[in-house]
Motif scaffolding. Sequence first.
Motif, PDB file in Angstrom:
ATOM      1  N   LEU A  86       0.829  -1.207   0.000  1.00 44.89           N
ATOM      2  CA  LEU A  86       0.000   0.000   0.000  1.00 44.89           C
ATOM      3  C   LEU A  86       0.862   1.255   0.000  1.00 44.89           C
ATOM      4  N   ALA A  87       1.939   1.244   0.737  1.00 43.05           N
ATOM      5  CA  ALA A  87       2.827   2.408   0.789  1.00 43.05           C
ATOM      6  C   ALA A  87       3.438   2.720  -0.571  1.00 43.05           C
ATOM      7  N   ASN A  88       3.564   1.720  -1.437  1.00 35.39           N
ATOM      8  CA  ASN A  88       4.162   1.924  -2.751  1.00 35.39           C
ATOM      9  C   ASN A  88       3.180   2.380  -3.823  1.00 35.39           C
ATOM     10  N   LEU A  89       1.895   2.471  -3.479  1.00 37.73           N
ATOM     11  CA  LEU A  89       0.915   2.968  -4.446  1.00 37.73           C
ATOM     12  C   LEU A  89       0.986   4.493  -4.505  1.00 37.73           C
ATOM     13  N   PRO A  90       0.596   5.078  -5.631  1.00 33.47           N
ATOM     14  CA  PRO A  90       0.659   6.540  -5.766  1.00 33.47           C
ATOM     15  C   PRO A  90      -0.457   7.238  -4.972  1.00 33.47           C
ATOM     16  N   PHE A  91      -0.165   7.593  -3.723  1.00 31.31           N
ATOM     17  CA  PHE A  91      -1.173   8.168  -2.836  1.00 31.31           C
ATOM     18  C   PHE A  91      -1.735   9.483  -3.321  1.00 31.31           C
ATOM     19  N   HIS A  92      -0.953  10.262  -4.017  1.00 23.83           N
ATOM     20  CA  HIS A  92      -1.470  11.537  -4.510  1.00 23.83           C
ATOM     21  C   HIS A  92      -2.652  11.317  -5.453  1.00 23.83           C
ATOM     22  N   TRP A  93      -2.743  10.146  -6.076  1.00 30.21           N
ATOM     23  CA  TRP A  93      -3.881   9.841  -6.935  1.00 30.21           C
ATOM     24  C   TRP A  93      -5.030   9.221  -6.158  1.00 30.21           C
ATOM     25  N   LEU A  94      -4.735   8.545  -5.045  1.00 32.36           N
ATOM     26  CA  LEU A  94      -5.818   7.933  -4.263  1.00 32.36           C
ATOM     27  C   LEU A  94      -6.795   8.976  -3.747  1.00 32.36           C
ATOM     28  N   ARG A  95      -6.341  10.178  -3.527  1.00 36.17           N
ATOM     29  CA  ARG A  95      -7.216  11.246  -3.028  1.00 36.17           C
ATOM     30  C   ARG A  95      -8.309  11.623  -4.017  1.00 36.17           C
ATOM     31  N   GLU A  96      -8.171  11.184  -5.254  1.00 33.96           N
ATOM     32  CA  GLU A  96      -9.136  11.532  -6.291  1.00 33.96           C
ATOM     33  C   GLU A  96     -10.273  10.515  -6.415  1.00 33.96           C
ATOM     34  N   TRP A  97     -10.215   9.426  -5.664  1.00 37.25           N
ATOM     35  CA  TRP A  97     -11.192   8.353  -5.811  1.00 37.25           C
ATOM     36  C   TRP A  97     -11.925   8.092  -4.505  1.00 37.25           C
ATOM     37  N   THR A  98     -13.219   7.827  -4.620  1.00 38.71           N
ATOM     38  CA  THR A  98     -13.989   7.399  -3.461  1.00 38.71           C
ATOM     39  C   THR A  98     -13.746   5.911  -3.271  1.00 38.71           C
ATOM     40  N   LEU A  99     -13.221   5.556  -2.105  1.00 31.47           N
ATOM     41  CA  LEU A  99     -12.941   4.165  -1.755  1.00 31.47           C
ATOM     42  C   LEU A  99     -13.750   3.804  -0.520  1.00 31.47           C
ATOM     43  N   TRP A 100     -13.745   2.528  -0.188  1.00 27.15           N
ATOM     44  CA  TRP A 100     -14.319   2.117   1.089  1.00 27.15           C
ATOM     45  C   TRP A 100     -13.234   1.461   1.929  1.00 27.15           C
ATOM     46  N   VAL A 101     -13.366   1.617   3.219  1.00 33.63           N
ATOM     47  CA  VAL A 101     -12.478   0.959   4.159  1.00 33.63           C
ATOM     48  C   VAL A 101     -13.359   0.239   5.174  1.00 33.63           C
ATOM     49  N   GLY A 102     -13.123  -1.047   5.356  1.00 36.58           N
ATOM     50  CA  GLY A 102     -13.819  -1.817   6.388  1.00 36.58           C
ATOM     51  C   GLY A 102     -13.075  -1.622   7.688  1.00 36.58           C
ATOM     52  N   VAL A 103     -13.777  -1.202   8.734  1.00 35.33           N
ATOM     53  CA  VAL A 103     -13.108  -0.864   9.988  1.00 35.33           C
ATOM     54  C   VAL A 103     -13.942  -1.326  11.181  1.00 35.33           C
ATOM     55  N   GLU A 104     -13.242  -1.781  12.204  1.00 38.11           N
ATOM     56  CA  GLU A 104     -13.871  -2.189  13.457  1.00 38.11           C
ATOM     57  C   GLU A 104     -14.140  -0.929  14.274  1.00 38.11           C
ATOM     58  N   CYS A 105     -15.398  -0.721  14.657  1.00 36.36           N
ATOM     59  CA  CYS A 105     -15.801   0.474  15.407  1.00 36.36           C
ATOM     60  C   CYS A 105     -16.336   0.081  16.777  1.00 36.36           C
ATOM     61  N   GLY A 106     -16.165   0.968  17.731  1.00 37.90           N
ATOM     62  CA  GLY A 106     -16.696   0.763  19.070  1.00 37.90           C
ATOM     63  C   GLY A 106     -15.629   0.321  20.043  1.00 37.90           C
ATOM     64  N   SER A 107     -16.030   0.273  21.307  1.00 42.05           N
ATOM     65  CA  SER A 107     -15.119  -0.163  22.364  1.00 42.05           C
ATOM     66  C   SER A 107     -15.107  -1.673  22.431  1.00 42.05           C
ATOM     67  N   ARG A 108     -13.923  -2.214  22.547  1.00 42.61           N
ATOM     68  CA  ARG A 108     -13.797  -3.660  22.648  1.00 42.61           C
ATOM     69  C   ARG A 108     -14.265  -4.119  24.012  1.00 42.61           C
ATOM     70  N   PRO A 109     -14.958  -5.216  24.118  1.00 34.19           N
ATOM     71  CA  PRO A 109     -15.210  -6.240  23.111  1.00 34.19           C
ATOM     72  C   PRO A 109     -16.500  -6.018  22.318  1.00 34.19           C
ATOM     73  N   ASP A 110     -17.232  -4.943  22.580  1.00 33.00           N
ATOM     74  CA  ASP A 110     -18.524  -4.697  21.919  1.00 33.00           C
ATOM     75  C   ASP A 110     -18.322  -3.866  20.658  1.00 33.00           C
ATOM     76  N   THR A 111     -17.768  -4.476  19.627  1.00 33.41           N
ATOM     77  CA  THR A 111     -17.482  -3.768  18.388  1.00 33.41           C
ATOM     78  C   THR A 111     -18.351  -4.286  17.255  1.00 33.41           C
ATOM     79  N   ALA A 112     -18.370  -3.518  16.198  1.00 31.03           N
ATOM     80  CA  ALA A 112     -19.074  -3.907  14.975  1.00 31.03           C
ATOM     81  C   ALA A 112     -18.244  -3.427  13.796  1.00 31.03           C
ATOM     82  N   LEU A 113     -18.414  -4.083  12.674  1.00 30.86           N
ATOM     83  CA  LEU A 113     -17.708  -3.673  11.463  1.00 30.86           C
ATOM     84  C   LEU A 113     -18.572  -2.696  10.686  1.00 30.86           C
ATOM     85  N   HIS A 114     -17.944  -1.640  10.212  1.00 27.83           N
ATOM     86  CA  HIS A 114     -18.608  -0.674   9.357  1.00 27.83           C
ATOM     87  C   HIS A 114     -17.739  -0.458   8.121  1.00 27.83           C
TER      88      HIS A 114
END
Length: 152
Positions: free
Chosen positions: A66-94
């Motif tokens: 990921l570090a080797n991808l051209p980040f200056h171009w990534l800012r031009e695209w809408t992407l999604w990121v799957g992320v764990e949210c909430g306090s552990r252990p009561d989390t959910a993926l968003h």
Amino acid sequence: MSERDGAGALPSVLVTKVRAAGRDARRSCGPGGGGLESIERYNDLVVGAYIWVPDDDHPGAAAAELANLPFHWLREWTLWVGVECGSRPDTALHRLYGTVTFFEPDAGQMGFSPTGGHPAVALPVHRIVALSGDRQRRGPGQVPAHEPVDEH
């Protein structure tokens, strides 16, 4: 989201389980269009043909990729990121939609600016499940700021 995880926090069981499933699905579909440092990999990522899955022992090969991808171009695209949210252990993926603004592999942080004018956030890599584009919903106004993910 992760303030209480503490320094040196590791991915939760939920995150490692979903990451493993993502890696397995990616292997069954092939490695993507190009090599690890290629513009083809970047193109596959932004259109949703490739899903980036972080290392469980960060940083590793996925962080370097990921570090080797051209980040200056990534800012031009809408992407999604799957992320764990909430306090552990009561989390959910968003799934958050927006743009990647930076990636600091050594610090284990990804900058992400959600759609809809929400403030930018620094996501800890130990909470990230995956990152990709969306073939159908790629532009502003086509995606929500976030949506829940069914992890089962």
